[in-house]
Design a protein around this motif. Structure first.
Motif, mmCIF file in Angstrom:
data_model
loop_
_atom_site.group_PDB
_atom_site.id
_atom_site.type_symbol
_atom_site.label_atom_id
_atom_site.label_comp_id
_atom_site.label_asym_id
_atom_site.label_seq_id
_atom_site.Cartn_x
_atom_site.Cartn_y
_atom_site.Cartn_z
ATOM 1 N N ALA A 24 0.818 -1.493 0.263
ATOM 2 C CA ALA A 24 -0.318 -0.321 0.352
ATOM 3 C C ALA A 24 1.118 1.177 -0.225
ATOM 4 O O ALA A 24 0.329 2.193 -0.759
ATOM 5 C CB ALA A 24 -1.068 0.715 1.048
ATOM 6 N N VAL A 25 1.724 1.539 1.024
ATOM 7 C CA VAL A 25 3.079 2.391 0.560
ATOM 8 C C VAL A 25 3.195 2.688 -1.358
ATOM 9 O O VAL A 25 3.296 4.244 -1.298
ATOM 10 C CB VAL A 25 4.407 2.287 1.207
ATOM 11 C CG1 VAL A 25 5.049 3.267 1.443
ATOM 12 C CG2 VAL A 25 4.255 1.886 2.669
ATOM 13 N N ALA A 26 3.537 2.011 -1.382
ATOM 14 C CA ALA A 26 3.998 1.963 -3.279
ATOM 15 C C ALA A 26 2.652 2.590 -4.049
ATOM 16 O O ALA A 26 3.685 3.592 -4.961
ATOM 17 C CB ALA A 26 4.530 0.638 -3.632
ATOM 18 N N THR A 27 1.813 2.506 -3.227
ATOM 19 C CA THR A 27 0.244 3.275 -4.513
ATOM 20 C C THR A 27 0.301 4.858 -3.515
ATOM 21 O O THR A 27 -0.641 5.481 -4.184
ATOM 22 C CB THR A 27 -0.928 2.442 -4.020
ATOM 23 O OG1 THR A 27 -0.924 2.323 -3.143
ATOM 24 C CG2 THR A 27 -0.556 0.605 -4.401
ATOM 25 N N LEU A 28 0.728 4.896 -2.649
ATOM 26 C CA LEU A 28 0.699 6.335 -2.082
ATOM 27 C C LEU A 28 1.105 7.680 -3.058
ATOM 28 O O LEU A 28 2.364 7.834 -3.083
ATOM 29 C CB LEU A 28 1.054 6.211 -0.565
ATOM 30 C CG LEU A 28 0.208 5.762 0.720
ATOM 31 C CD1 LEU A 28 1.044 5.798 1.801
ATOM 32 C CD2 LEU A 28 -1.159 6.232 0.197
ATOM 33 N N HIS A 31 2.212 13.202 -1.121
ATOM 34 C CA HIS A 31 1.960 14.028 0.013
ATOM 35 C C HIS A 31 3.146 14.167 1.416
ATOM 36 O O HIS A 31 2.668 15.473 1.922
ATOM 37 C CB HIS A 31 1.076 14.054 0.799
ATOM 38 C CG HIS A 31 -0.452 14.135 -0.551
ATOM 39 N ND1 HIS A 31 -0.286 14.937 -1.431
ATOM 40 C CD2 HIS A 31 -1.542 13.202 -0.597
ATOM 41 C CE1 HIS A 31 -1.462 14.424 -2.059
ATOM 42 N NE2 HIS A 31 -1.713 13.285 -2.062
ATOM 43 N N HIS A 32 3.672 13.195 1.699
ATOM 44 C CA HIS A 32 4.407 12.732 2.575
ATOM 45 C C HIS A 32 5.990 12.354 2.462
ATOM 46 O O HIS A 32 5.385 11.029 1.936
ATOM 47 C CB HIS A 32 4.134 12.728 3.881
ATOM 48 C CG HIS A 32 4.894 12.968 4.832
ATOM 49 N ND1 HIS A 32 5.596 12.902 5.661
ATOM 50 C CD2 HIS A 32 3.395 13.965 6.326
ATOM 51 C CE1 HIS A 32 5.935 13.538 7.075
ATOM 52 N NE2 HIS A 32 4.760 14.181 7.556
ATOM 53 N N ARG A 33 6.967 12.820 2.853
ATOM 54 C CA ARG A 33 7.942 11.872 2.171
ATOM 55 C C ARG A 33 8.556 11.396 3.374
ATOM 56 O O ARG A 33 9.774 10.291 3.283
ATOM 57 C CB ARG A 33 8.942 13.298 2.110
ATOM 58 C CG ARG A 33 8.797 13.501 0.616
ATOM 59 C CD ARG A 33 10.185 14.498 -0.232
ATOM 60 N NE ARG A 33 10.770 13.382 -0.634
ATOM 61 C CZ ARG A 33 11.083 13.784 -1.901
ATOM 62 N NH1 ARG A 33 10.335 14.413 -2.664
ATOM 63 N NH2 ARG A 33 12.352 12.725 -1.479
ATOM 64 N N ARG A 38 4.587 7.271 5.958
ATOM 65 C CA ARG A 38 3.955 6.926 4.873
ATOM 66 C C ARG A 38 3.542 5.553 5.530
ATOM 67 O O ARG A 38 2.591 5.256 4.526
ATOM 68 C CB ARG A 38 4.710 7.000 3.875
ATOM 69 C CG ARG A 38 5.088 8.428 3.497
ATOM 70 C CD ARG A 38 6.095 8.291 2.242
ATOM 71 N NE ARG A 38 5.430 7.843 1.036
ATOM 72 C CZ ARG A 38 5.242 7.738 -0.014
ATOM 73 N NH1 ARG A 38 4.120 8.772 -0.339
ATOM 74 N NH2 ARG A 38 4.345 6.935 -0.732
ATOM 75 N N MET A 39 3.797 4.929 6.379
ATOM 76 C CA MET A 39 3.923 3.713 6.636
ATOM 77 C C MET A 39 2.818 3.390 7.435
ATOM 78 O O MET A 39 1.334 2.751 7.148
ATOM 79 C CB MET A 39 5.147 2.751 7.324
ATOM 80 C CG MET A 39 4.370 1.243 7.720
ATOM 81 S SD MET A 39 4.096 0.536 6.484
ATOM 82 C CE MET A 39 5.592 0.209 5.708
ATOM 83 N N LEU A 40 2.416 4.458 8.596
ATOM 84 C CA LEU A 40 1.606 4.560 9.265
ATOM 85 C C LEU A 40 -0.609 5.051 8.609
ATOM 86 O O LEU A 40 -1.169 4.162 9.151
ATOM 87 C CB LEU A 40 1.650 6.062 10.400
ATOM 88 C CG LEU A 40 2.276 5.604 11.487
ATOM 89 C CD1 LEU A 40 3.101 7.104 12.068
ATOM 90 C CD2 LEU A 40 2.360 4.227 12.327
ATOM 91 N N VAL A 41 -0.118 5.654 7.381
ATOM 92 C CA VAL A 41 -0.811 6.665 6.828
ATOM 93 C C VAL A 41 -0.596 4.909 5.540
ATOM 94 O O VAL A 41 -2.405 4.330 5.912
ATOM 95 C CB VAL A 41 -0.622 6.913 5.295
ATOM 96 C CG1 VAL A 41 -1.684 7.491 3.940
ATOM 97 C CG2 VAL A 41 -0.358 8.068 5.981
ATOM 98 N N ALA A 42 -0.885 4.093 5.029
ATOM 99 C CA ALA A 42 -0.987 2.950 4.465
ATOM 100 C C ALA A 42 -1.666 2.323 5.794
ATOM 101 O O ALA A 42 -2.502 0.789 5.231
ATOM 102 C CB ALA A 42 0.530 2.394 3.812
ATOM 103 N N ASP A 55 0.236 16.277 11.839
ATOM 104 C CA ASP A 55 1.031 16.180 11.416
ATOM 105 C C ASP A 55 0.412 17.221 9.944
ATOM 106 O O ASP A 55 -0.488 15.740 9.739
ATOM 107 C CB ASP A 55 1.672 15.180 10.900
ATOM 108 C CG ASP A 55 2.747 15.735 9.804
ATOM 109 O OD1 ASP A 55 2.486 16.948 9.041
ATOM 110 O OD2 ASP A 55 3.698 14.871 9.057
ATOM 111 N N ARG A 56 -0.483 18.373 10.275
ATOM 112 C CA ARG A 56 -1.586 18.662 8.889
ATOM 113 C C ARG A 56 -0.942 18.038 7.380
ATOM 114 O O ARG A 56 -1.528 17.638 6.469
ATOM 115 C CB ARG A 56 -1.459 20.279 8.097
ATOM 116 C CG ARG A 56 -2.217 20.776 9.573
ATOM 117 C CD ARG A 56 -3.278 20.058 9.607
ATOM 118 N NE ARG A 56 -4.459 20.450 11.380
ATOM 119 C CZ ARG A 56 -5.379 20.283 11.125
ATOM 120 N NH1 ARG A 56 -6.499 19.936 10.389
ATOM 121 N NH2 ARG A 56 -5.792 20.838 12.411
ATOM 122 N N ALA A 57 0.740 17.103 7.193
ATOM 123 C CA ALA A 57 0.336 17.149 6.078
ATOM 124 C C ALA A 57 0.152 15.596 6.149
ATOM 125 O O ALA A 57 -0.306 15.067 4.658
ATOM 126 C CB ALA A 57 2.361 16.043 6.221
#
Length: 68
Positions: A24-28, A31-33, A38-42, A55-57
């Motif tokens: 899922a990280v690879a599809t993000l 927006h955030h580097r 990014r793993m938390l978002v995934a 974190d507003r990013a």
């Protein structure tokens, strides 16, 4: 009291990183580097969870966020 015990007492559970999360990280979009963020978002997307952050990013990722 150790952090792990405090988290357990407060009802938190460990969420291991799975292959689905990594994929899922690879599809993000970029927006955030920060790779950890990014793993938390995934993980939030994959598991249908709410991300707790200040974190507003994270906002453009279209996930549920509890702002602190």
């Amino acid at each position: 009291m150790p952090f792990e015990r405090v988290a357990e007492v407060d009802g938190f559970e460990k969420l291991p990183i799975t292959f689905a999360h990594a994929a899922a990280v690879a599809t993000l979009p970029e927006h955030h580097r920060d790779p950890f963020d990014r793993m938390l978002v995934a993980q939030a997307r994959t598991e249908g969870l709410t991300l707790v952050t200040q974190d507003r990013a994270m906002e453009p990722y279209n996930i549920r966020i509890l702002w602190t």
